[in-house]
Design a protein around this motif. Structure first.
Motif, short mmCIF file in Angstrom:
data_model
loop_
_atom_site.label_atom_id
_atom_site.label_comp_id
_atom_site.label_asym_id
_atom_site.label_seq_id
_atom_site.Cartn_x
_atom_site.Cartn_y
_atom_site.Cartn_z
N TYR A 282 33.74 10.99 -21.44
CA TYR A 282 34.62 10.49 -22.48
C TYR A 282 36.06 10.94 -22.21
CZ TYR A 282 30.29 9.52 -24.98
OH TYR A 282 29.06 9.04 -25.32
N GLY A 283 37.00 10.27 -22.83
CA GLY A 283 38.40 10.63 -22.69
C GLY A 283 38.76 11.85 -23.51
N ARG A 284 39.98 12.37 -23.30
CA ARG A 284 40.41 13.58 -24.00
C ARG A 284 40.34 13.43 -25.52
NH1 ARG A 284 45.38 13.19 -20.90
NH2 ARG A 284 45.11 14.15 -18.85
N THR A 285 40.84 12.29 -26.02
CA THR A 285 40.89 12.10 -27.46
C THR A 285 39.49 12.09 -28.07
OG1 THR A 285 42.94 10.84 -27.26
CG2 THR A 285 41.71 10.60 -29.32
N LYS A 286 38.56 11.39 -27.43
CA LYS A 286 37.19 11.33 -27.94
C LYS A 286 36.53 12.71 -27.89
CE LYS A 286 35.41 8.08 -29.06
NZ LYS A 286 34.66 7.09 -28.33
N LEU A 287 36.78 13.47 -26.81
CA LEU A 287 36.23 14.82 -26.70
C LEU A 287 36.78 15.72 -27.81
CD1 LEU A 287 36.30 15.51 -22.85
CD2 LEU A 287 34.28 15.16 -24.29
N ALA A 288 38.10 15.60 -28.05
CA ALA A 288 38.72 16.42 -29.09
C ALA A 288 38.14 16.08 -30.46
CB ALA A 288 40.23 16.21 -29.09
N LYS A 289 37.93 14.79 -30.72
CA LYS A 289 37.33 14.39 -32.00
C LYS A 289 35.90 14.91 -32.12
CE LYS A 289 40.00 10.16 -32.88
NZ LYS A 289 39.92 8.69 -33.05
N ALA A 290 35.16 14.88 -31.02
CA ALA A 290 33.78 15.36 -31.05
C ALA A 290 33.73 16.86 -31.32
CB ALA A 290 33.09 15.04 -29.73
N LEU A 291 34.58 17.62 -30.66
CA LEU A 291 34.61 19.06 -30.87
C LEU A 291 35.08 19.42 -32.28
CD1 LEU A 291 36.03 20.04 -27.38
CD2 LEU A 291 33.80 20.75 -28.30
N ALA A 292 35.90 18.52 -32.86
CA ALA A 292 36.35 18.73 -34.24
C ALA A 292 35.37 18.13 -35.25
CB ALA A 292 37.73 18.11 -34.43
N GLY A 293 34.32 17.44 -34.75
CA GLY A 293 33.32 16.84 -35.63
C GLY A 293 33.82 15.63 -36.39
N ALA B 292 29.93 5.75 -31.38
CA ALA B 292 29.98 6.97 -30.56
C ALA B 292 29.47 8.17 -31.33
CB ALA B 292 31.40 7.21 -30.09
N ALA B 293 29.63 8.16 -32.66
CA ALA B 293 29.18 9.29 -33.47
C ALA B 293 27.67 9.45 -33.39
CB ALA B 293 29.62 9.11 -34.92
N GLU B 294 26.97 8.32 -33.29
CA GLU B 294 25.50 8.38 -33.23
C GLU B 294 25.04 9.13 -31.98
OE1 GLU B 294 24.00 4.44 -33.43
OE2 GLU B 294 25.07 3.94 -35.28
N MET B 295 25.79 8.97 -30.88
CA MET B 295 25.42 9.62 -29.63
C MET B 295 25.92 11.06 -29.57
SD MET B 295 26.16 6.51 -26.96
CE MET B 295 25.47 7.42 -25.59
N LEU B 296 27.17 11.26 -29.97
CA LEU B 296 27.78 12.58 -29.80
C LEU B 296 27.36 13.58 -30.86
CD1 LEU B 296 31.35 11.43 -28.75
CD2 LEU B 296 29.68 12.59 -27.32
N SER B 297 27.00 13.12 -32.04
CA SER B 297 26.66 14.05 -33.12
C SER B 297 25.40 14.86 -32.84
CB SER B 297 26.50 13.28 -34.44
OG SER B 297 25.46 12.33 -34.33
N VAL B 298 24.58 14.43 -31.88
CA VAL B 298 23.35 15.18 -31.56
C VAL B 298 23.59 16.22 -30.46
CG1 VAL B 298 21.90 13.24 -32.23
CG2 VAL B 298 22.60 13.46 -29.85
N VAL B 299 24.79 16.22 -29.87
CA VAL B 299 25.12 17.21 -28.85
C VAL B 299 25.35 18.56 -29.53
CG1 VAL B 299 26.78 17.85 -27.05
CG2 VAL B 299 26.11 15.45 -27.36
N ASP B 300 24.84 19.63 -28.93
CA ASP B 300 24.90 20.96 -29.55
C ASP B 300 26.31 21.38 -29.95
OD1 ASP B 300 22.19 21.24 -29.37
OD2 ASP B 300 22.23 22.42 -27.51
N GLY B 301 27.30 21.03 -29.10
CA GLY B 301 28.66 21.50 -29.38
C GLY B 301 29.44 20.63 -30.34
N TYR B 302 28.83 19.58 -30.86
CA TYR B 302 29.55 18.66 -31.75
C TYR B 302 30.05 19.42 -32.99
CZ TYR B 302 30.69 14.59 -34.60
OH TYR B 302 31.35 13.67 -35.37
N GLY B 303 31.36 19.34 -33.25
CA GLY B 303 31.95 19.97 -34.43
C GLY B 303 32.10 21.48 -34.34
N CYS B 304 31.87 22.06 -33.16
CA CYS B 304 31.89 23.52 -33.06
C CYS B 304 33.28 24.13 -33.27
CB CYS B 304 31.32 23.97 -31.71
SG CYS B 304 32.29 23.46 -30.27
#
Length: 238
Positions: free
Chosen positions: A6-17, A23-35
């Motif tokens: 994923y791009g920087r912006t999408k990664l930043a959004k994922a880490l910020a939850g 994309a949320a359906e896929m990334l929200s199950v990753v352990d680091g999502y929203g950390c």
């Protein structure tokens, strides 16, 4: 886990939850999502990603997706690092100082538009982008990559849509040669070192010579073909 980069912006959004849509359906199950949701803003996370890129831990490919860099194993020994020889051969030699010619009023206005857009990137998004992405945003390119980066909503998006990539790149090179903009190690266009914003010099009444600029561009494009790059997209690179 998702099978994609994923791009920087999408990664930043994922880490910020804060990822939305499919994309949320896929990334929200990753352990680091929203950390980092309670620790950092998205802009701060993007700044950290850029810092990791500077250190070679991460890298951004030609597709603008963030991937493991050659130094990733220093932090994560089990992750397969990028091929360091690829990074070395793709590193671009510094541009020489090119001869100049007097600039017309319209050419000066074009350079002002470039300066304004780079400043708008920094004010609205918090950082500059690579030369290719900045130029193509000025040309009005619209894709999911540009949308996720926040470039399509900027006022300057598409402001130079009637110019080719190479024409705009010549003006960018003029601004770099004049010290009004800086081309970073990884091709990022930003204000001069130590400056928060770029300023159009009052005495900038010249532009790099077109013939000499085209000669250098043609030579660099030929070198890219030799190392296996796609010649169809050469002018869309820094």
């Amino acid at each position: 886990m998702t099978g994609s980069y994923y791009g920087r912006t999408k990664l930043a959004k994922a880490l910020a939850g804060e990822v939305s849509g499919k994309a949320a359906e896929m990334l929200s199950v990753v352990d680091g999502y929203g950390c980092l949701s309670t620790r950092c803003t998205q802009d701060e996370i993007v700044a950290m990603i850029l810092d990791l890129e500077d250190r070679g831990v991460l890298r951004t490919g030609k597709d603008y997706l963030t991937k493991p860099g050659p130094q990733i194993q220093e932090l994560l020994p089990d992750v397969v690092a990028s091929d360091p020889t690829r990074r070395k051969r793709n590193k671009k030699a510094a541009w020489p100082t090119l001869p100049t010619v007097p600039a017309s009023v319209s050419e000066i206005e074009i350079m002002r538009a470039i300066i304004e857009f780079v400043n708008e990137e920094i004010r609205a998004i918090g950082h500059g982008f690579g030369c290719g992405k900045t130029i193509n945003a000025l040309r009005g390119r619209e894709s999911i990559v540009f949308e996720e980066a926040g470039l399509t909503v900027l006022e300057g998006h598409g402001k130079l849509k009637d110019l080719s990539y190479r024409q705009i790149r010549r003006f960018v090179q003029t601004l770099i040669q004049a010290g009004a903009l800086r081309l970073g190690q990884y091709g990022t266009i930003s204000p001069p070192e130590g400056a928060e914003m770029a300023v159009m010099p009052d005495d900038l009444d010249w532009v790099v010579d077109r013939d000499e600029f085209n000669r250098i561009m043609d030579r660099r494009n030929k070198e890219r073909v030799i190392v296996g790059d796609d010649p169809k997209a050469l002018d869309d690179q820094p």
